[in-house]
Design an enzyme around this catalytic site. Sequence first.
Site, short mmCIF file in Angstrom:
data_model
loop_
_atom_site.label_atom_id
_atom_site.label_comp_id
_atom_site.label_asym_id
_atom_site.label_seq_id
_atom_site.Cartn_x
_atom_site.Cartn_y
_atom_site.Cartn_z
N CYS A 76 0.80 -1.23 0.00
CA CYS A 76 0.00 0.00 0.00
C CYS A 76 0.84 1.28 0.00
O CYS A 76 0.53 2.24 -0.72
CB CYS A 76 -0.96 -0.01 1.19
SG CYS A 76 -0.22 -0.62 2.70
N HIS A 104 -2.83 6.17 4.67
CA HIS A 104 -1.39 6.36 4.90
C HIS A 104 -0.99 7.75 4.37
O HIS A 104 -1.46 8.19 3.32
CB HIS A 104 -0.57 5.33 4.13
CG HIS A 104 -0.74 3.91 4.62
ND1 HIS A 104 -1.35 3.58 5.81
CD2 HIS A 104 -0.34 2.74 4.05
CE1 HIS A 104 -1.32 2.26 5.95
NE2 HIS A 104 -0.73 1.73 4.90
#
Length: 337
Positions: A129, A242
């Site tokens: 990710c 994130h």
Amino acid sequence: MKKYNVAIVGATGAVGQTMLKILEERNFPVKRILPLASSRSNGHVVEFRGEKIKVQEAVPSAFEGIDIALFSAGKSVSMKLASEAVKRGAIVIDNSNAFRMDPEVPLVIPEVNPDHIKKHRGIIANPNCSTTQMVMALKPIYDAVKIRRVVVSTYQAVSGTGINAVEELKQQLKMILNGENPKPEVYPYPIAFNVLPHIDIFDDTGYSLEEWKMVNETRKIMDDDTLAITATTVRVPVMNCHSESVNIETKDKLTVNMAREILSKAPGIKVMDEPQLKKYPLPGDVSGSDEVFVGRIREDFSVNNGLNLWIVADNLRKGAALNAVQIAENMSNNALV
Ligand code: A2P
């Protein structure tokens, strides 16, 4: 239009649930959906297009008749079952790090290297990710002026670890506010009110596996083994999305305005960069979005051709489930499945 039998391995997990949602949202041509998980989930149901569907145990025979299997149950499950799915005629799109660096397995971000998909031999890997969102922003810059070096620090949400980690953070926040002392289970230390410079295991170099994933996967996706890149990956007490501070040195000069223009035209990127108006990407705002958000674009005055970027994306969506579904869409649109 051709329709597909689609299995989701890990359908009860954070990424698996998001995969179901995204297949539905994007109206992927699903003939039959098969939610798979461990035997612990026997009797559980998931929802797809308003229907309740029983979760089945992920065993080799479950893949009979499956066209596309989206794996999101971690490396050991992928190692055990991906080849079983391929053997039975399925295309596997794998979200774990089991095959990402295998030279025979394409590692794909559809906006960046869709051509790699064609080389598959049954398995296509979804990048980590934190790699995906960074490479989404780096690739258009790389294409314009080449990049020599990347220095990245991440601020990664707990949803990337899975549902248990999200629950642990919620629990610990309550406990600490009540004056109690929580015992960490998912992470080595409490994540609530804390910052952990530790994601995945450390090796002899002192780097964590997550840091090496960012280095090696970025080079593989961008087809450039000479790209200098170093990473520090950090877990923060954020539920989802994130964030990354990325410093780059380009070969040719790229002004801040040019960088903004290039990024605002790049597919899947949204530039949000008006710091005077307090406009910059925040995980709380980006959660639920498909785009990778880039802000705080500014010159690094300490080197000749330096730029700083702040990159935020939904790690469950573009960082995992959405990217996997986009790979499946690309294959469907190009009659590759
Ligand atoms: P289960 O709910 O049955 O444990 P998360 O990343 O959110 O923790 O989710 C992990 C996903 O992987 C869950 O759907 C989990 O199912 C699944 N999973 C874990 N171990 C296995 C296994 N041995 N076989 C199949 N699925 C598994």
